[in-house]
Design an enzyme around this catalytic site. Sequence first.
Site, PDB file in Angstrom:
ATOM      1  CG  HIS A  44       0.758   5.048   4.449  1.00 21.11           C
ATOM      2  ND1 HIS A  44      -0.102   4.889   5.507  1.00 21.11           N
ATOM      3  CD2 HIS A  44       1.602   3.981   4.467  1.00 21.11           C
ATOM      4  CE1 HIS A  44       0.210   3.763   6.158  1.00 21.11           C
ATOM      5  NE2 HIS A  44       1.237   3.205   5.548  1.00 21.11           N
ATOM      6  CG  HIS A  90      -0.282  -0.266   2.515  1.00 20.60           C
ATOM      7  ND1 HIS A  90       0.008  -1.546   2.919  1.00 20.60           N
ATOM      8  CD2 HIS A  90       0.159   0.538   3.500  1.00 20.60           C
ATOM      9  CE1 HIS A  90       0.590  -1.521   4.107  1.00 20.60           C
ATOM     10  NE2 HIS A  90       0.715  -0.245   4.480  1.00 20.60           N
TER      11      HIS A  90
END
Length: 140
Positions: A105, A103
Site C-alpha cells: 500500500h 501488494h
Amino acid sequence: MADRDPDCIFCAIVAGEAPAEIVDSDERTVTLMDINPATKGHALVIPRRHSEDLLAIDDDDLAACAIAARRVVRRMEEALDPDGFNLLNAARVAAWQTVFHFHIHVIPRYEDDPLKLPWIPRGADMDEISAIAATIREGQ
Ligand code: AMP
Ligand code: ZN
C-alpha cells in the site's frame, strides 16, 4: 506457484482482464489505485507474477515492488503535494491481508487526514525484548 492464479483479482488486473486505474508499471510490477482508498491517492504496488504474500514473493520481485513504491511516492509528491507517506504490507489474515497477491500500500498522508496509528505504544520490559531478540537472532 504458477505466474498466475486463475482465482486472483490482481492477476486478472495484470492480465488486463479486470478493470483498474493503473498509474505506473514496469517489467515486474504494476501500480493501481485502491478501490477503497484510505486517503486521496491510495495506491497498491503489485508484482506481475502471483505471489501470495511477503513470505512467498521472490527477492527480485520484492525489490522491484519496493523501487516502484518509491517511484510512485515521488510522482505523488509532485502530483498531490501530500504532507507524508506510509508504505504498508499486510501478510496473512491476522495482519489484515484480504487479497492474497502480494501488494504494498502506498498511502499519501495529509495533516488533516483521519488515519490513526494502528497500535498503542506501551512501556518496554527490556529483559523481555532482549529474550525475543535472541530468539529472532537464533532463527538466522
Ligand atoms: P489488504 O487488506 O492489505 O490485503 O489490502 C487489499 C486492498 O486491495 C484493499 O485496500 C482493497 O480496497 C483493495 N482492493 C481489493 N480489490 C481491488 C480491486 N479490484 N482494485 C483495486 N483495489 C482493490
Ligand atoms: Zn495473483
